[in-house]
Design a protein around this motif. Structure first.
Motif, PDB file in Angstrom:
ATOM      1  N   UNK A 298      30.734 105.190  45.420  1.00  0.00           N
ATOM      2  CA  UNK A 298      30.596 103.707  45.432  1.00  0.00           C
ATOM      3  C   UNK A 298      31.698 102.787  44.615  1.00  0.00           C
ATOM      4  N   UNK A 299      32.352 101.857  45.128  1.00  0.00           N
ATOM      5  CA  UNK A 299      33.244 101.121  44.309  1.00  0.00           C
ATOM      6  C   UNK A 299      32.707 100.113  43.630  1.00  0.00           C
ATOM      7  N   UNK A 300      32.646 100.063  42.296  1.00  0.00           N
ATOM      8  CA  UNK A 300      32.226  99.125  41.558  1.00  0.00           C
ATOM      9  C   UNK A 300      33.327  98.238  40.780  1.00  0.00           C
ATOM     10  N   UNK A 301      33.505  97.160  41.258  1.00  0.00           N
ATOM     11  CA  UNK A 301      34.640  96.347  40.687  1.00  0.00           C
ATOM     12  C   UNK A 301      34.177  95.453  39.454  1.00  0.00           C
ATOM     13  N   UNK A 302      34.663  95.838  38.424  1.00  0.00           N
ATOM     14  CA  UNK A 302      34.053  94.999  37.171  1.00  0.00           C
ATOM     15  C   UNK A 302      34.540  93.315  37.289  1.00  0.00           C
ATOM     16  N   UNK A 303      33.617  92.690  36.835  1.00  0.00           N
ATOM     17  CA  UNK A 303      33.712  91.168  36.919  1.00  0.00           C
ATOM     18  C   UNK A 303      35.268  90.692  36.559  1.00  0.00           C
ATOM     19  N   UNK A 304      35.817  90.102  37.713  1.00  0.00           N
ATOM     20  CA  UNK A 304      37.088  89.408  37.233  1.00  0.00           C
ATOM     21  C   UNK A 304      37.018  88.309  36.784  1.00  0.00           C
TER      22      UNK A 304
ATOM     23  N   UNK B 102      30.612 104.721  49.984  1.00  0.00           N
ATOM     24  CA  UNK B 102      29.163 104.369  50.321  1.00  0.00           C
ATOM     25  C   UNK B 102      28.773 102.798  50.024  1.00  0.00           C
ATOM     26  N   UNK B 103      27.628 102.096  50.560  1.00  0.00           N
ATOM     27  CA  UNK B 103      27.281 100.841  49.615  1.00  0.00           C
ATOM     28  C   UNK B 103      26.888 101.110  48.275  1.00  0.00           C
ATOM     29  N   UNK B 104      26.978  99.810  47.796  1.00  0.00           N
ATOM     30  CA  UNK B 104      26.661  99.643  46.425  1.00  0.00           C
ATOM     31  C   UNK B 104      25.040 100.337  45.857  1.00  0.00           C
ATOM     32  N   UNK B 105      24.162  99.855  47.020  1.00  0.00           N
ATOM     33  CA  UNK B 105      22.647 100.440  46.770  1.00  0.00           C
ATOM     34  C   UNK B 105      22.429 102.184  46.985  1.00  0.00           C
ATOM     35  N   UNK B 106      23.552 102.762  47.030  1.00  0.00           N
ATOM     36  CA  UNK B 106      23.438 104.107  47.467  1.00  0.00           C
ATOM     37  C   UNK B 106      23.162 104.735  46.266  1.00  0.00           C
ATOM     38  N   UNK B 107      22.975 106.079  46.162  1.00  0.00           N
ATOM     39  CA  UNK B 107      22.914 106.993  44.924  1.00  0.00           C
ATOM     40  C   UNK B 107      24.078 107.585  44.755  1.00  0.00           C
ATOM     41  N   UNK B 108      25.209 107.398  45.583  1.00  0.00           N
ATOM     42  CA  UNK B 108      26.699 108.273  45.561  1.00  0.00           C
ATOM     43  C   UNK B 108      27.234 107.837  43.919  1.00  0.00           C
ATOM     44  N   UNK B 109      28.005 108.554  43.427  1.00  0.00           N
ATOM     45  CA  UNK B 109      28.954 108.670  42.186  1.00  0.00           C
ATOM     46  C   UNK B 109      29.368 107.174  42.304  1.00  0.00           C
ATOM     47  N   UNK B 110      29.739 106.548  41.076  1.00  0.00           N
ATOM     48  CA  UNK B 110      30.541 105.412  41.068  1.00  0.00           C
ATOM     49  C   UNK B 110      31.921 105.269  40.734  1.00  0.00           C
ATOM     50  N   UNK B 111      32.901 104.879  41.396  1.00  0.00           N
ATOM     51  CA  UNK B 111      34.214 104.552  40.787  1.00  0.00           C
ATOM     52  C   UNK B 111      34.195 103.189  40.097  1.00  0.00           C
ATOM     53  N   UNK B 112      34.640 103.102  39.089  1.00  0.00           N
ATOM     54  CA  UNK B 112      34.319 101.764  38.280  1.00  0.00           C
ATOM     55  C   UNK B 112      35.567 101.543  38.018  1.00  0.00           C
ATOM     56  N   UNK B 113      35.962 100.260  38.481  1.00  0.00           N
ATOM     57  CA  UNK B 113      37.389  99.818  38.436  1.00  0.00           C
ATOM     58  C   UNK B 113      37.207  98.536  37.422  1.00  0.00           C
ATOM     59  N   UNK B 114      37.999  98.720  36.426  1.00  0.00           N
ATOM     60  CA  UNK B 114      37.976  97.611  35.186  1.00  0.00           C
ATOM     61  C   UNK B 114      39.435  96.857  35.406  1.00  0.00           C
TER      62      UNK B 114
END
Length: 160
Positions: free
Chosen positions: A37-43, A73-85
């Motif tokens: 999942x791609x999680x983009x930090x708040x910009x 994967x969608x954000x609500x999945x259990x896949x590992x997260x790539x966190x982009x800050x």
């Protein structure tokens, strides 16, 4: 005016010199990773003023992963997260920025009864600055950090 610029550059240089980041090359931890999942930090507002928005940057990162063969994967999945800050600060016409990418995954430490989330891989963070009309440098640095992750992932996951 020049004194302010030198002060900003000097402050960034001191921060850069003081940043001690134990960069782990534990790329083997990416072996077998099939989806993220791609999680983009708040910009924040300065990022928006610089022309960087989550709405543009998230698909940019996801597209690079898909091209490399990594499923997104969608954000609500259990896949590992790539966190982009991506953090941007503006002072007059100079933008200071910090970019970092991590892989976060649910782990179950032996000493704890329940799983927790941990950073299991992190790339090389960057702290730099860009002048006006050179904001493409920030996007280029994001691309470099994403490519670092992709190259680490590809090094332990052969395409078949």
């Amino acid at each position: 005016m020049n004194a302010r610029r030198f002060a900003i550059i000097g402050a960034l240089a001191m921060v850069l010199a003081g940043v001690s980041y134990a960069h782990s090359r534990d790329d083997y931890l990416l072996q077998g990773l099939k989806q993220v999942r791609v999680i983009m930090e708040y910009l924040g507002p300065e990022s928006k003023d610089a022309g960087l928005t989550r709405a543009e940057m998230t698909p940019f990162v996801e597209r690079k992963f898909r091209i490399a063969g990594l499923e997104v994967s969608p954000l609500d999945s259990d896949a590992p997260s790539v966190y982009v800050n991506i953090q941007v600060a503006k002072f007059e016409n100079i933008y200071g920025y910090y970019i970092e990418i991590q892989l976060r995954e649910s782990v179950n430490p032996l000493r704890l009864p329940a799983p927790t989330t941990a950073t299991i891989w992190h790339g090389t963070p960057v702290l730099a600055y860009a002048g006006p009309f050179r904001l493409h440098e920030i996007v280029s640095e994001v691309e470099t950090r994403v490519d670092e992750f992709i190259n680490a992932w590809l090094s332990v996951n052969s395409k078949k």
